[in-house]
Design a protein around this motif. Structure first.
Motif, PDB file in Angstrom:
ATOM      1  N   GLY A 236       0.641  -1.622  -0.034  1.00  0.00           N
ATOM      2  CA  GLY A 236       0.189   0.141  -0.144  1.00  0.00           C
ATOM      3  C   GLY A 236       0.703   1.718  -0.278  1.00  0.00           C
ATOM      4  N   ASP A 237       2.193   1.372  -0.026  1.00  0.00           N
ATOM      5  CA  ASP A 237       3.152   2.814   0.094  1.00  0.00           C
ATOM      6  C   ASP A 237       4.462   2.282  -0.127  1.00  0.00           C
ATOM      7  N   TRP A 238       4.738   1.383  -1.031  1.00  0.00           N
ATOM      8  CA  TRP A 238       5.954   0.938  -1.633  1.00  0.00           C
ATOM      9  C   TRP A 238       6.869   1.828  -2.503  1.00  0.00           C
ATOM     10  N   HIS A 239       7.722   2.151  -1.792  1.00  0.00           N
ATOM     11  CA  HIS A 239       8.797   3.254  -2.053  1.00  0.00           C
ATOM     12  C   HIS A 239      10.348   2.764  -1.283  1.00  0.00           C
ATOM     13  N   GLY A 240      11.365   3.866  -1.484  1.00  0.00           N
ATOM     14  CA  GLY A 240      12.264   3.749  -0.815  1.00  0.00           C
ATOM     15  C   GLY A 240      12.288   3.907   0.645  1.00  0.00           C
ATOM     16  N   SER A 241      11.528   4.511   1.237  1.00  0.00           N
ATOM     17  CA  SER A 241      11.726   5.252   2.411  1.00  0.00           C
ATOM     18  C   SER A 241      11.098   4.182   3.039  1.00  0.00           C
ATOM     19  N   ASN A 242      10.507   3.199   2.856  1.00  0.00           N
ATOM     20  CA  ASN A 242       9.743   2.006   3.562  1.00  0.00           C
ATOM     21  C   ASN A 242      10.957   0.534   3.083  1.00  0.00           C
ATOM     22  N   LEU A 243      11.900   1.164   2.981  1.00  0.00           N
ATOM     23  CA  LEU A 243      12.671  -0.334   2.648  1.00  0.00           C
ATOM     24  C   LEU A 243      14.606   0.160   3.123  1.00  0.00           C
ATOM     25  N   LEU A 244      14.379  -1.017   3.989  1.00  0.00           N
ATOM     26  CA  LEU A 244      16.184  -0.860   4.662  1.00  0.00           C
ATOM     27  C   LEU A 244      17.037  -1.156   4.004  1.00  0.00           C
ATOM     28  N   TRP A 245      18.516  -1.764   3.459  1.00  0.00           N
ATOM     29  CA  TRP A 245      19.010  -1.547   2.457  1.00  0.00           C
ATOM     30  C   TRP A 245      20.424  -2.204   2.932  1.00  0.00           C
ATOM     31  N   THR A 246      21.113  -3.314   1.805  1.00  0.00           N
ATOM     32  CA  THR A 246      22.486  -3.802   2.285  1.00  0.00           C
ATOM     33  C   THR A 246      23.433  -3.077   1.471  1.00  0.00           C
ATOM     34  N   PRO A 247      24.764  -2.885   1.536  1.00  0.00           N
ATOM     35  CA  PRO A 247      25.765  -2.092   1.387  1.00  0.00           C
ATOM     36  C   PRO A 247      25.807  -3.161  -0.446  1.00  0.00           C
ATOM     37  N   PHE A 267      -2.861  -3.533  -8.939  1.00  0.00           N
ATOM     38  CA  PHE A 267      -3.404  -2.217  -7.654  1.00  0.00           C
ATOM     39  C   PHE A 267      -2.339  -1.751  -7.201  1.00  0.00           C
ATOM     40  N   ASP A 268      -1.402  -2.898  -6.670  1.00  0.00           N
ATOM     41  CA  ASP A 268       0.236  -2.860  -5.524  1.00  0.00           C
ATOM     42  C   ASP A 268       0.834  -1.712  -5.925  1.00  0.00           C
ATOM     43  N   LEU A 269       1.108  -2.911  -7.190  1.00  0.00           N
ATOM     44  CA  LEU A 269       2.347  -2.601  -8.308  1.00  0.00           C
ATOM     45  C   LEU A 269       2.076  -1.295  -9.024  1.00  0.00           C
ATOM     46  N   ALA A 270       0.910  -0.458  -9.411  1.00  0.00           N
ATOM     47  CA  ALA A 270       0.875   0.484  -9.521  1.00  0.00           C
ATOM     48  C   ALA A 270       0.533   2.011  -8.804  1.00  0.00           C
ATOM     49  N   THR A 271       0.577   1.264  -7.128  1.00  0.00           N
ATOM     50  CA  THR A 271       0.764   2.465  -6.094  1.00  0.00           C
ATOM     51  C   THR A 271       2.142   2.154  -5.942  1.00  0.00           C
ATOM     52  N   ALA A 272       2.765   1.375  -6.335  1.00  0.00           N
ATOM     53  CA  ALA A 272       4.157   1.598  -6.211  1.00  0.00           C
ATOM     54  C   ALA A 272       5.259   2.561  -7.808  1.00  0.00           C
ATOM     55  N   LEU A 273       4.101   2.207  -8.625  1.00  0.00           N
ATOM     56  CA  LEU A 273       4.924   3.389  -9.597  1.00  0.00           C
ATOM     57  C   LEU A 273       4.671   4.610  -9.437  1.00  0.00           C
ATOM     58  N   GLU A 274       3.617   4.624  -8.877  1.00  0.00           N
ATOM     59  CA  GLU A 274       2.528   6.268  -8.678  1.00  0.00           C
ATOM     60  C   GLU A 274       3.379   6.224  -7.131  1.00  0.00           C
ATOM     61  N   ARG A 275       3.962   6.507  -6.101  1.00  0.00           N
ATOM     62  CA  ARG A 275       4.483   6.985  -4.901  1.00  0.00           C
ATOM     63  C   ARG A 275       5.880   7.254  -5.562  1.00  0.00           C
ATOM     64  N   SER A 276       6.775   6.960  -6.672  1.00  0.00           N
ATOM     65  CA  SER A 276       7.768   7.053  -7.117  1.00  0.00           C
ATOM     66  C   SER A 276       8.251   7.199  -8.241  1.00  0.00           C
ATOM     67  N   MET A 277       7.875   7.372  -8.861  1.00  0.00           N
ATOM     68  CA  MET A 277       8.341   7.179 -10.613  1.00  0.00           C
ATOM     69  C   MET A 277       7.804   9.005 -11.538  1.00  0.00           C
ATOM     70  N   VAL A 278       6.770   9.825 -10.264  1.00  0.00           N
ATOM     71  CA  VAL A 278       6.197  10.937 -10.857  1.00  0.00           C
ATOM     72  C   VAL A 278       7.039  12.378  -9.989  1.00  0.00           C
ATOM     73  N   ASP A 279       7.695  13.118 -10.487  1.00  0.00           N
ATOM     74  CA  ASP A 279       8.172  14.314  -9.505  1.00  0.00           C
ATOM     75  C   ASP A 279       6.796  14.810  -9.453  1.00  0.00           C
ATOM     76  N   TRP A 280       6.669  14.621  -8.838  1.00  0.00           N
ATOM     77  CA  TRP A 280       4.564  15.109  -8.468  1.00  0.00           C
ATOM     78  C   TRP A 280       4.950  16.516  -7.457  1.00  0.00           C
ATOM     79  N   LEU A 281       5.695  16.871  -7.050  1.00  0.00           N
ATOM     80  CA  LEU A 281       5.843  18.407  -6.311  1.00  0.00           C
ATOM     81  C   LEU A 281       6.884  19.345  -7.372  1.00  0.00           C
ATOM     82  N   ALA A 282       6.461  18.943  -8.656  1.00  0.00           N
ATOM     83  CA  ALA A 282       7.291  19.767  -9.407  1.00  0.00           C
ATOM     84  C   ALA A 282       5.242  20.673 -10.629  1.00  0.00           C
ATOM     85  N   PRO A 283       5.674  22.060 -10.518  1.00  0.00           N
ATOM     86  CA  PRO A 283       4.978  22.091 -11.605  1.00  0.00           C
ATOM     87  C   PRO A 283       4.101  21.344 -12.845  1.00  0.00           C
TER      88      PRO A 283
END
Length: 378
Positions: A236-247, A267-283
């Motif tokens: 439901g909220d898949w993006h980089g900050s909800n993941l921890l990473w190995t070296p 639906f969950d895959l689409a949510t992951a793309l919507e959360r991370s792949m568009v720079d929504w904060l830009a105009p």
């Protein structure tokens, strides 16, 4: 215990004010006293800037732990127990999940006054996206590829989870209770009054006309595919900050199931793309897709779960709609709980309507085309 009190990530970027105050030293000690497996005390090393709750990392006295505090109107013990049960299932299926600590009473959540708490041991891996907002993309295509693989593995593990969907009235979750119905307007007319504060928040808005104008054309493209949906638990909220990473750039741990619900894999895959792949904060006219990251993410997903034509069609149809119920819940959250009409307007105009409208742009159409194209991962 001491740590500088940060601002938070807001609807338009980083803001200095916080919706929820940071956890205090006295509060942390009182909460940890209920957890016999956790040594109380230590130093508060970090306060999270994420919205909707307050979280702190406590170190220095025994093993480090993360404490998270929610307002009870957003998450009570029953709501957190739903999340934790899903996490426990995923852990049994081999998904690297950090499970919550257990109180002396045998529960995984604690209620006190207007607050609900959960405590986690320090999760393995590096928090490489701590300061990255969820609307921003991955640091590199290699991370996007690993994240796509990890999400597909989660969906395989979630397929055998048979618990019913989360209780009615849960707020701020990623759901398809409305958009998964054939008659979008009828579903909304039944759903809106059942969501805490939402009818009040929409009272001054011409929301039914806006839905017909902006959202219904996208929903019409989804309706014929609804019988093809196979229900499945989603993060439901898949993006980089909800993941921890190995070296090495692999996923060490999956975090934060607060928005999880019973939806479906696409639906969950689409949510992951919507959360991370568009720079929504830009105009709106300057927004671009992180094409390399998106391609890598879809390739990674396909190595574990290759999509067929139906899955690709569902992904394309879901993408302009996956945010709808969460965005409406945000409108109620800002308007009636936080009494922040400015942020409520951003959630309604820029998020609920603006995200859907953007998919009519050339860049938005190109993103949808990639989702349905063979030979590109999806």
């Amino acid at each position: 215990m001491s740590a500088a009190e940060p601002g938070q990530f807001g609807v338009l970027g980083v803001q200095t004010g916080r919706d929820w105050p940071c956890l205090t030293a006295e509060e942390i000690r009182a909460v940890l006293a209920h957890y016999p497996g956790v040594v109380p005390g230590g130093t508060c090393a970090w306060h999270s800037m994420r919205p909707f709750s307050a979280a702190a990392l406590v170190t220095g006295a025994g093993e480090a732990c993360l404490i998270k505090r929610h307002h009870s109107s957003l998450r009570n013990v029953a709501a957190l127990s739903e999340e934790h049960a899903f996490m426990q299932h995923l852990a049994r299926e081999g998904v690297p999940v950090c499970l919550p600590c257990v109180t002396a009473e045998g529960t995984t959540a604690l209620a006190h006054n207007d607050w609900t708490y959960e405590v986690f041991p320090r999760a393995p891996g590096e928090d490489m996206y701590r300061d990255v907002m969820s609307w921003q993309s991955y640091l590199c295509p290699e991370h996007a590829y690993a994240a796509g693989q990890a999400l597909a593995r989660l969906h395989h593990a979630a397929a055998s989870y048979t618990a019913p969907d989360r209780a009615a009235g849960r707020v701020l979750i990623s759901s398809m209770a409305v958009i998964g119905q054939a008659d979008l307007m009828a579903a909304l007319q039944a759903w809106v009054p059942a969501q805490p504060g939402l009818a009040q928040a929409l009272r001054s808005r011409s929301w039914q006309e806006d839905v017909q104008r902006v959202l219904s054309p996208w929903h019409d493209r989804l309706v014929s595919l609804l019988p093809e949906i196979v229900p499945c638990g989603g993060h439901g909220d898949w993006h980089g900050s909800n993941l921890l990473w190995t070296p090495q750039g692999d996923i060490a741990c999956v975090l934060d199931f607060g928005m999880a619900g019973r939806t479906c894999a696409m639906f969950d895959l689409a949510t992951a793309l919507e959360r991370s792949m568009v720079d929504w904060l830009a105009p709106a006219q300057e927004r671009h897709v992180a094409w390399q990251d998106m391609a890598a993410f879809l390739r990674g997903y396909a190595t574990i779960s290759p999509p067929d034509d139906t899955a690709r069609a569902l992904l394309r149809a879901f993408l302009p709609m996956v945010h709808v119920e969460f965005a409406l819940s945000e409108v109620a959250y800002f308007e009636t709980l936080l009494h922040d009409p400015s942020s409520a307007s951003v959630a309604y105009d820029d998020y609920l309507l603006g995200h859907a409208q953007w998919f009519n742009s050339a860049e938005g159409q190109a993103m949808l085309d990639v989702c349905s194209r063979r030979g590109t991962g999806a």
